[in-house]
Design a protein around this motif. Structure first.
Motif, PDB file in Angstrom:
ATOM      1  N   MET A 129     -28.444  59.756  32.283  1.00 21.52           N
ATOM      2  CA  MET A 129     -27.463  59.667  31.469  1.00 21.52           C
ATOM      3  C   MET A 129     -27.135  58.204  31.273  1.00 21.52           C
ATOM      4  O   MET A 129     -26.362  57.540  32.022  1.00 21.52           O
ATOM      5  N   THR A 130     -27.392  57.560  30.220  1.00 23.23           N
ATOM      6  CA  THR A 130     -27.222  56.200  29.904  1.00 23.23           C
ATOM      7  C   THR A 130     -25.915  55.656  29.394  1.00 23.23           C
ATOM      8  O   THR A 130     -25.515  56.444  28.445  1.00 23.23           O
ATOM      9  N   VAL A 131     -25.226  54.848  29.926  1.00 21.22           N
ATOM     10  CA  VAL A 131     -23.890  54.611  29.418  1.00 21.22           C
ATOM     11  C   VAL A 131     -23.687  53.122  29.276  1.00 21.22           C
ATOM     12  O   VAL A 131     -23.911  52.316  29.892  1.00 21.22           O
ATOM     13  N   VAL A 132     -22.882  52.651  28.120  1.00 19.26           N
ATOM     14  CA  VAL A 132     -22.102  51.285  28.018  1.00 19.26           C
ATOM     15  C   VAL A 132     -20.747  51.505  28.026  1.00 19.26           C
ATOM     16  O   VAL A 132     -20.207  52.143  27.561  1.00 19.26           O
ATOM     17  N   VAL A 133     -20.152  50.594  29.026  1.00 13.90           N
ATOM     18  CA  VAL A 133     -18.493  50.530  28.895  1.00 13.90           C
ATOM     19  C   VAL A 133     -18.044  49.270  28.321  1.00 13.90           C
ATOM     20  O   VAL A 133     -18.711  48.319  28.739  1.00 13.90           O
TER      21      VAL A 133
ATOM     22  N   VAL B 177     -29.224  51.521  23.198  1.00 13.65           N
ATOM     23  CA  VAL B 177     -28.838  52.927  22.708  1.00 13.65           C
ATOM     24  C   VAL B 177     -28.646  53.768  23.609  1.00 13.65           C
ATOM     25  O   VAL B 177     -29.577  54.614  23.824  1.00 13.65           O
ATOM     26  N   PRO B 178     -27.526  53.654  24.250  1.00 11.70           N
ATOM     27  CA  PRO B 178     -27.351  54.560  25.430  1.00 11.70           C
ATOM     28  C   PRO B 178     -27.051  55.861  25.053  1.00 11.70           C
ATOM     29  O   PRO B 178     -26.738  56.042  23.814  1.00 11.70           O
ATOM     30  N   HIS B 179     -27.054  56.950  25.661  1.00 11.37           N
ATOM     31  CA  HIS B 179     -26.478  58.334  25.361  1.00 11.37           C
ATOM     32  C   HIS B 179     -25.171  58.207  24.794  1.00 11.37           C
ATOM     33  O   HIS B 179     -24.587  58.923  23.738  1.00 11.37           O
TER      34      HIS B 179
ATOM     35  N   PRO C 157     -27.854  57.160  17.662  1.00 12.19           N
ATOM     36  CA  PRO C 157     -27.595  58.195  18.305  1.00 12.19           C
ATOM     37  C   PRO C 157     -26.570  58.243  19.318  1.00 12.19           C
ATOM     38  O   PRO C 157     -25.890  59.484  19.651  1.00 12.19           O
ATOM     39  N   THR C 158     -26.254  57.061  19.760  1.00 11.60           N
ATOM     40  CA  THR C 158     -25.178  56.786  20.873  1.00 11.60           C
ATOM     41  C   THR C 158     -23.742  57.556  20.381  1.00 11.60           C
ATOM     42  O   THR C 158     -23.320  57.424  19.338  1.00 11.60           O
TER      43      THR C 158
END
Length: 201
Positions: A1-5, A46-48, A74-75
């Motif tokens: 599960m990829t994320v950008v914060v 393009v993280p989840h 799609p993020t």
């Protein structure tokens, strides 16, 4: 599960990132301190899911959501905001946010929000699925609808009381009934639930 914060405050951002990484199911791919950097990271990686603070320098959270959705990425973007920012939550959901989370949420709530957003479930998760037409219908009075619209516009109880020529205590009573009918604790949650149910156009 990829994320950008994305959050402009390093200590807060690091706390969120650390809490997500401890879970083991979430890979934080990038951090950003302003909206331009956040959008660049989302476009590149393009993280989840992207957790985006509303009050970002250069480009606020709602503008980031608008750009991500407009580009067809799609993020799934979750807006982080103060619990009382009902008008901000409304704007974010209208722009296509996956949901919102109060900035003072606890670590497990951040983890669950990321997982829920990635899987297309409501955020916050306790909101539950959107009722289908006619299911779980909520019958709001005209006064309750006025209060709800006022919250979506960023108005508080004193302003609503003045505009409707009602006592503030009366508006508080109407607000409490509105919360009970929607099953929510505060203004932001009321607006989010109303959008989910199609009660706000």
């Amino acid at each position: 599960m990829t994320v950008v914060v994305a959050d402009e405050h390093p200590a807060y951002r690091e706390g969120v990132v650390r809490g997500l990484r401890v879970d083991g199911r979430i890979d934080v791919r990038a951090e950003a301190e302003d909206g331009v950097a956040a959008l660049a990271a989302i476009r590149e990686l393009v993280p989840h899911v992207a957790l985006i603070d509303y009050r970002l320098p250069k480009l606020d959270g709602v503008a980031v959501i608008h750009a991500v959705v407009g580009a067809g990425l799609p993020t799934r973007v979750v807006l982080l905001s103060a619990a009382t920012d009902a008008a901000v939550v409304y704007r974010a959901l209208r722009e296509g946010a996956a949901g919102h989370l109060a900035k003072d949420a606890k670590r497990p709530e951040f983890v669950e929000a990321v997982l829920a957003a990635a899987e297309g479930r409501p955020v916050p998760p306790e909101a539950g699925p959107r009722p289908s037409a006619g299911e779980d219908a909520v019958d709001l009075s005209e006064r309750e609808r006025q209060v709800l619209r006022g919250f979506a516009e960023g108005k508080g109880i004193p302003q609503l009381a003045a505009e409707s020529r009602l006592a503030a205590s009366t508006v508080k009573t109407i607000t409490q009934r509105l919360y009970e009918k929607l099953g929510v604790p505060d203004r932001a949650a009321a607006v989010a639930e109303a959008v989910r149910r199609g009660l706000l156009d």
